[in-house]
Structure formats: C-alpha cells, structure tokens
Design an enzyme around this catalytic site. Structure first.
Site, PDB file in Angstrom:
ATOM      1  CD  GLU A   1      19.469  31.489   6.506  1.00 17.27           C
ATOM      2  OE1 GLU A   1      18.772  30.470   6.718  1.00 17.27           O
ATOM      3  OE2 GLU A   1      20.610  31.420   6.015  1.00 17.27           O
TER       4      GLU A   1
ATOM      5  CB  ALA B   1      26.063  20.245 -10.239  1.00 21.22           C
TER       6      ALA B   1
END
Length: 719
Positions: free
Chosen positions: A227, A260
């Site tokens: 974060e 992906a």
C-alpha cells in the site's frame, strides 16, 4: 490493495481511463482511481507522461535517504484492535527493511530478476512532534465502532496535516469496494489526489496486517509495503494486462514484466504475457511473471525493481505533488521531530478511557472499579480520579474502587501525569446508579407513549457506543400521535454516513417492579422500512435484574417481523400513517422474570443496511400475582389534575374498601416526598384532596396508593 491469498475468485474490471481491459480482482485502490480519474483525460495523459519519464530518471541514484514522517491512528473498539506501541514500531521496521532492501528474503529472488532489485533509500519514522508542537509517540488512539467494516469514514476520526505527516489508519476490518475476497488494506494514489481529497491521503490497513507481533503475530507486513507503494504512484504488476509495449503493459514500468491478471500463492511457473521484451524493456526475451514484486498479489514478495524505486523517489520530489515535497523536506523533518539530530523527549501521557460513549450502570451500594487500560503517548507516573457522589470521591490509584449510595447520574474526571506533564479526560453522565429496592413503576402495567420530552429524557437511558447516531425522541412522527423514539438508520442516505453495518444502538427503560405480576409481556409499535432487498436489520430484547450490570437475551425480532408492508426505499423514511406501524410483541420471555422487584428492559437495534426506525406505545404488563385484584386498580378511578401542573394539584379517587390506605408522592428515584394519607381508614366513596407542591422542584414524580397489599402508581409532572 491486497486480498487473502486463499481467495481465488476473479471478476472483470474495465478501468477505461488508464488501463486496458483486464481480468482482475477489483480492489479499493483501483476503485479510488476509477471514481476520481474517469472523467479527467488531462490527468490521464499527464500520468502516462510521468511514468515514461520517472522510471528512467536518476532519482534512484544513491541520493540522501528520504525520510517520511508518519502518524499511526489506531481505531479500536473498547480495546479490540488497540495494538501496542511495540507492534506499531515493528510495522514501521518491517516496511523500512522492505523499502531499503535489508529484508532477509531477498536471497529468494530468482536470478533472472536479482540484478534488477532496487533499494529505495526511503525511511519511515514515527513523528516525535505533533501538529501543536507537543511531544508525541507518533500515535493517536480512538475508540470507535467505525473500526469495523468501514472505509474513509474512519479518516475523519483522527487526521493530521497531510503536508507534514503521512497518515496511517489501523482498523479491525475494512469494507470491500466490490468483488470477492477479504480486504486487508487500501491506499490513495498521488495522481488521483486533488485539493478536496488531500485530507484522505494515506493508507487504511487492518491491524492484524501491521508488523509481525501482537495481533499480526508471524506476519511479514507486506500488505503495508504494497500500500505504501501505491501512495508513491506504483501500480499493480498486472494493472494494464499484456499490452503492446512495456510502457503500456502491466504496471507501465519496463523492468517489471507485465502480468495478464492477478495471481495468488507462489506459482513460479506463471508466465501470462509474452511481450516482456517489447519497448525499452529491461528484458531481451520472454521471462516469467515477477511474482517476487511487492506490487503483485502473490505470497513470495521480496523486491521493488530499480525503475519502481525511480518512480517512488521522483514522486516524492515532483512539483506535481507539493504536499509530498513538503512532507519530506528538511524543515518539516525538524518540525515533526524526525530529523537525524532530534533528541528524544519525555512525552506527556494522554488519558484515554475505554468506552467514553457508553454508560456504567449499577445499583446503589454496588462497588464499581474504574480502569486505566488505554492511556498512551508516555509512561504514567501518577493518577488522579475525581468522582463526585462516590465514596471515596477522589483517588490516586490506577484502578480505584468506589461505591455510590444515592441514585442519579454522575460524571467523573480522570487525569494522568508523567515526566512530560498532565492530561485529563472529562466524562459526562457516564455513571447511572439505580435504587434497585425502590422502583417507581408497577409491572402489572407500564406504558410510555413518548409524548412528554422531560419524561423521556429523565427516565430512559440511551447507549451510544459509536458516538454518532443514537435513539432520540422525535416530533416528526408517531403512532396516532406527534412523537416517538427514532433511530436515524438510513446508512447510505446520499453521501452522509449514519449507521454502519452491524452497528448496535440501544435504549433502556426505567426499572419496573414485577414483584406483583407474573408472565410479563412486552409490546410496542414500530415503523421501519428496508433500504434494499438485502437489508437485515433486527431487534434484540434483553433484561437486567441487577440495575443494568448484566443483561440476558430474551427475544429477537427479524427484519420481516418489523418491516410490515412498508417495502423498500433509499429515501429517508418517515411514517405518515398508522398503517405503516406494526405491533411487535414478546409473549413468552426466555427465563423467569416472575416476581422480580427490579427489571430493566433493553431494546437493541442492530443496523444492517436498512432505513430509519421509529418506536412508540411501549407497554410492559403482566398477570397480577394471586392476592392482587388488577380490576380493583381501575375501579379506584384515580385522577390527578391538572397534570402536568405548575402549582398545586388535586388528587381524586374512590375508596371501595373499609381498610386503611396509604397515599404518598415519590420522586423518580423512589424517595418519598409527601405523605398525603398515612394508614388511615377512610369512609367508602369518593375522596378529593388538594396537594401542595411549594417545596417540590420541576420534574417527574409518582403518586402511589396502597391498600390491602394492592398498589397503584400514577405519574405526575411538575413544570
């Protein structure tokens, strides 16, 4: 944002403003971007240009270490989640090791990526000087129910100037912004931050993800590292999918091969994109996905790349983010006590009570022990408790025990002193003492219609554990009347937060004497509406026979029990007709209340995404115990007039028995104020007597008539 690795369900998110379509688990950090940047193509273009330039800058050269002053706001609920200073420092230490490449598990980085790992030379330090120039540990502590399943609501509870401090909020749980999985933390990107959202900049993290001791025992702190990366403009490694070039693939950083989609666990054979060498890439051939990267969702995170380091350092130096420039400036390090030469001070302890918005309930004569469980900011050398009405009324003990001998509501002051000074906390109407042997209401029939504001204020106890909304008397609606008890419960009323999911608000009746009645029953009218098809608000009925010290669950009402035919609406609900009220009845209490002389009833409303609730015409009644003729109580034809009164009043009743009668007036605590008739055998027939109120203050009183073991109570209000 990071999610528990055991959750492997994906959803499709289309972040059309910056990222291509990608099968990804939607997280709160992404959601923040989506909401703030979707309609801002200029910002999107600027960010694309920023990534192109920042990752190849020389910001990652061995420049001086960048120091970030941090304040950690611990949001707990009566001690749950109130982690220690040691755990807070442990969390800081862990993120510093990750950012500065001193974490022991760098040895696990695969050889294809080992030479790309970078050292950020960014160090996080707890502030030592607060916004008022006072000594601090860099920690604040707030007792609030908002620690559960909330998001930005917690930030308003405690927040320091974002230009000077990096704000961290630690909570027990976080509401998901969508998708499956348990949300562990979320952040705010600088490029998605503007003037109106600057006061929310920082990270919200579950306390069991902060550090590796205490509630996070054995954890690695990587949620925090992840974060923090977002707060300095790092994207997920899978953010933009495979793309056509490293500058528009994955996290748009060219020494991080694109992925992906997000993956969990640590499958080192994953290779989801084949264009790793496209553009100005660090790779000349296709390589595996970089599971080791802190900005993935995988469990084997050990590194930032050098280009990621460049992006973070460029972000902290960029004029586009002036608050970050000031945050790490030399002058601000001095102002916050985080500079290298700062000399530690002895801080003043801050008094912090465990439950400032709830109440302590007890009987006259009970021993109450107060506890200092949560004082912080510095070691305590001495205590000073001021307890008006208690015996003793003051104490220097850490956990004093006292006794209250008179019914009433009491405040107290709690002060602590240390080498750095003294602080105190004043608690208003914290303690409510009841005379359990002298209850004013008869359990044969108790009624409350909420029409008299003074009566409701004086007699009912409202528990308000959240410090936000609570049960309050309203004059906007009632069942065939103009008043009722209302809970503002529309949890998503526009942009205004009121009740949170699973937030409980309660009110308590006055003590009721059930010694002359059996098989007690409870009944009330309620008007309530669902907010959505998933609304699941419910009500629980509890009772206490020891002045509120302990409570027993007796009955519960589900959403379907209370909603009636009011349907679903997100609009603020106010009942406008009697047909919108339903009757809720408890006809068989679980457990024996028969013959109890001091019973308090608690109505607990559990908010679960519903709409407003209103209660009216509350009744508690029972069958008279053998020897008591309930009908005779009505046959006395008792009248008090005028009522309310500002002067003397008349008492009128019929005497139907040739036996002595007692008539007297008590105050709300049961203390006898006036003897009207003392053990006198009156002639049969109607009697009328004027009662002098010259020596009585304004308030609520009770006129009591007793004859042959029968007792009837009538309420009198003196204005």
């Amino acid at each position: 944002m990071m999610f528990k690795s055991i959750i492997k369900v994906s959803i499709v998110t289309s972040l059309i403003f910056l990222f291509s379509d990608v099968s990804a688990q939607k997280c709160g950090t992404d959601h923040t971007i989506y909401e703030q940047m979707l309609q801002d193509p200029i910002s999107r273009k600027n960010i694309e240009q920023f990534y192109e330039q920042a990752q190849f800058s020389n910001a990652g050269d061995k420049a001086p270490t960048i120091v970030v002053p941090v304040v950690v706001h611990v949001i707990h609920n009566n001690g749950v989640g109130n982690i220690s200073l040691a755990q807070i420092q442990d969390g800081i230490d862990k993120v510093n090791r990750d950012f500065n490449k001193t974490n022991a598990d760098t040895s696990l980085i695969r050889s294809v990526f080992a030479n790309l790992s970078g050292r950020a030379d960014i160090q996080f330090r707890l502030a030592k000087i607060d916004p008022n120039g006072q000594c601090t540990e860099g920690v604040t502590r707030v007792n609030s129910y908002l620690t559960y399943n909330k998001r930005n609501e917690v930030k308003a509870l405690a927040q320091w100037d974002e230009n000077k401090y990096f704000n961290v909020w630690l909570v027990n749980s976080i509401r998901s912004s969508g998708g499956a999985g348990t949300t562990l933390g979320y952040a705010q990107f600088p490029f998605s931050t503007n003037g109106s959202s600057l006061n929310t900049f920082g990270i919200v993290v579950r306390n069991d993800e902060w550090g590796g001791i205490g509630t996070a025992q054995g954890g690695n702190g990587r949620t925090v590292t992840h974060e923090m990366g977002h707060c300095f403009n790092l994207l997920h490694t899978f953010q933009s999918g495979c793309g056509s070039s490293c500058s528009n693939s994955g996290d748009r950083i060219c020494d991080t091969p694109p992925a992906a989609n997000e993956t969990f666990g640590c499958n080192l054979s994953n290779n989801t994109c084949s264009n790793d060498a496209s553009g100005p890439s660090a790779f000349s051939t296709n390589v595996p996905d970089q599971m080791e990267n802190y900005m993935s969702y995988d469990n084997c995170q050990y590194m930032f790349t050098q280009n990621q380091v460049n992006v973070m350092r460029s972000t902290l130096a960029s004029s586009a983010y002036p608050w970050l420039q000031n945050l790490v400036s030399a002058s601000n390090l001095v102002a916050t006590g985080t500079n290298d030469n700062y000399v530690s001070q002895n801080c003043k302890p801050i008094a912090h009570i465990e439950s400032p918005n709830s109440v302590i309930l007890a009987c006259v004569g009970d021993t109450i022990t107060f506890s200092d469980n949560y004082t912080y900011n510095g070691p305590v050398q001495s205590y000073n408790w001021t307890l008006p009405g208690a015996i003793p009324s003051s104490s220097f003990a850490a956990n004093p025990s006292v006794v209250y001998t008179t019914p009433g509501k009491y405040n107290y002051t709690f002060a602590v002193s240390g080498q750095g000074g003294t602080s105190s906390q004043f608690i208003s109407q914290k303690i409510i003492i009841t005379d359990g042997g002298n209850t004013p209401y008869d359990g044969v029939l108790y009624e409350e219609d909420f029409q008299n504001a003074l009566s409701v204020f004086n007699e009912f106890i409202v528990e308000n554990p959240t410090g936000t909304t609570k049960w309050e008397r309203t004059t906007t609606a009632g069942f065939n009347s103009s008043a009722s008890f209302k809970l503002n419960n529309n949890a998503r009323n526009g942009t205004v937060f009121t009740q949170g999911f699973d937030e409980v608000e309660s009110f308590i009746t006055p003590s009721i004497d059930m010694s002359n009645s059996s098989s007690p029953k409870l009944e009330f009218k309620i008007a309530y509406r669902k907010r959505s098809t998933t609304s699941s608000d419910n009500i629980e009925i509890q009772t206490s026979i020891d002045c509120g010290k302990t409570w027993t669950n007796r009955w519960s009402f589900t959403t379907n029990d209370i909603v009636g035919s009011n349907g679903i609406s997100q609009a603020d609900f106010t009942p406008t007709s009697a047909s919108q009220w339903v009757t809720a009845s408890v006809f068989t209490f679980q457990g024996n209340l028969n013959g109890q002389p001091n019973v308090m009833f608690k109505i607990r409303f559990n908010s679960r995404d519903g709409n407003n609730a209103y209660i009216d015409d509350l009744k508690i009644f029972g069958t008279p115990i053998v020897g008591v003729n309930e009908n005779s109580l009505d046959e006395l034809n008792i009248e008090i007039f005028p009522n309310p009164t500002k002067d003397d009043f008349m008492l009128r009743f019929d005497n139907l028995k040739a036996s002595p009668i007692n008539v007297y007036l008590t105050d709300i605590t049961g203390r006898k104020m006036i003897d009207v008739v003392i053990a006198k055998q009156l002639p049969l027939g109607k009697h009328e007597q004027q009662v002098d109120t010259d020596n009585l203050k304004a308030g609520i009183y009770f006129m009591i008539l007793e004859q042959q073991g029968e007792r009837v109570v009538r309420k009198l209000i003196i204005q």
